[in-house]
Design a protein around this motif. Structure first.
Motif, PDB file in Angstrom:
ATOM      1  N   GLU A  81       0.843  -1.282   0.002  1.00  0.00           N
ATOM      2  CA  GLU A  81       0.110  -0.087  -0.057  1.00  0.00           C
ATOM      3  C   GLU A  81       0.962   1.316   0.104  1.00  0.00           C
ATOM      4  O   GLU A  81       0.734   2.234   0.634  1.00  0.00           O
ATOM      5  CB  GLU A  81      -0.944  -0.019   1.226  1.00  0.00           C
ATOM      6  N   PRO A  82       1.595   1.459  -0.897  1.00  0.00           N
ATOM      7  CA  PRO A  82       2.326   2.718  -1.035  1.00  0.00           C
ATOM      8  C   PRO A  82       1.421   3.832  -1.437  1.00  0.00           C
ATOM      9  O   PRO A  82       0.479   3.542  -1.962  1.00  0.00           O
ATOM     10  CB  PRO A  82       3.497   2.504  -2.142  1.00  0.00           C
ATOM     11  N   SER A  83       1.751   5.093  -1.109  1.00  0.00           N
ATOM     12  CA  SER A  83       0.982   6.233  -1.512  1.00  0.00           C
ATOM     13  C   SER A  83       1.890   7.405  -1.798  1.00  0.00           C
ATOM     14  O   SER A  83       2.989   7.458  -1.468  1.00  0.00           O
ATOM     15  CB  SER A  83      -0.213   6.550  -0.426  1.00  0.00           C
ATOM     16  N   TRP A  84       1.477   8.224  -2.696  1.00  0.00           N
ATOM     17  CA  TRP A  84       2.109   9.628  -3.093  1.00  0.00           C
ATOM     18  C   TRP A  84       1.429  10.607  -3.270  1.00  0.00           C
ATOM     19  O   TRP A  84       0.200  10.729  -3.411  1.00  0.00           O
ATOM     20  CB  TRP A  84       2.749   8.906  -4.515  1.00  0.00           C
ATOM     21  N   GLY A  85       2.095  12.010  -3.420  1.00  0.00           N
ATOM     22  CA  GLY A  85       1.464  13.148  -3.685  1.00  0.00           C
ATOM     23  C   GLY A  85       2.460  14.128  -3.585  1.00  0.00           C
ATOM     24  O   GLY A  85       3.499  13.976  -3.364  1.00  0.00           O
TER      25      GLY A  85
END
Length: 205
Positions: free
Chosen positions: A52-56
């Motif tokens: 579950e990587p996330s980015w922004g």
């Protein structure tokens, strides 16, 4: 869990010169910048996979909370979570305390006021609350100046060495897709638990 911030999408202006007998691959130093992304990564110490990587564009308190909420909802059957993090302020934030309190059925009014009283008084009081072993989500913090003890740091060094250091990214979306593809490839072909082998020093006196 840990963050990798300011990951640059750098596009090389000229193609690499391939390896030849007696010469390593050579890369032109000029590049175009296409912006940056900040990432949150989770390393499962049991499977050795990145989940579950996330980015922004940013890495702030709200981003951290949203990432953790996404992680927890990824496995509704899990009854207990142990999350190892460093001492970054966003890992001990007011919004994180309030979210955990809501999950644990603790009245918001009992938390106090940030910077003034109660659980919300300071980073230390918030960290103590978040480390409560009776909670369903328990945060543990690496010693100060020892964030390397979090195994996700090992995985981040793999990502940097194998992809980011020599990568060519034409857009931010290209950067995102290449990182996600690397995560999927790593999980499929290379993932394994990391086993500490360092035993420490013995000193004769």
């Amino acid at each position: 869990m840990d963050e990798l911030t300011g990951v640059q999408a750098l596009e090389r202006l000229h193609p690499d010169l391939p390896m030849t007998a007696g010469h390593v691959l050579r890369r032109e130093f000029e590049y175009l910048r296409h912006g940056t992304l900040s990432w949150f990564f989770n390393f499962d110490v049991v499977t050795g996979q990145v989940i579950e990587p996330s980015w922004g564009p940013t890495r702030n308190e709200e981003d951290c909370l949203a990432h953790l909420q996404r992680l927890i909802t990824s496995d509704p059957a899990a009854t207990k979570w142990h999350i190892l993090v460093d001492n970054l302020n966003t890992h001990q934030s007011e919004s994180l305390v309030r979210w955990i309190a809501e999950r644990e059925g603790i009245e918001q009014e009992t938390l106090g006021t940030k910077g003034k009283s109660g659980i919300l008084l300071s980073m230390a009081t918030r960290a103590a609350f978040l480390h409560n072993p009776t909670h369903t989500i328990v945060f543990s913090y690496t010693p100060k100046h020892a964030s390397w003890m979090n195994q996700v740091e090992i995985w981040l060094s793999i990502l940097v060495r194998k992809l980011l250091k020599r990568g060519n990214f034409r857009t931010l979306d290209d950067l995102k897709q290449q990182i996600l593809a690397f995560v999927a490839y790593y999980n499929r072909t290379m993932a394994h638990p990391f086993k500490w082998i360092y035993q420490g020093l013995t000193v004769d006196v």
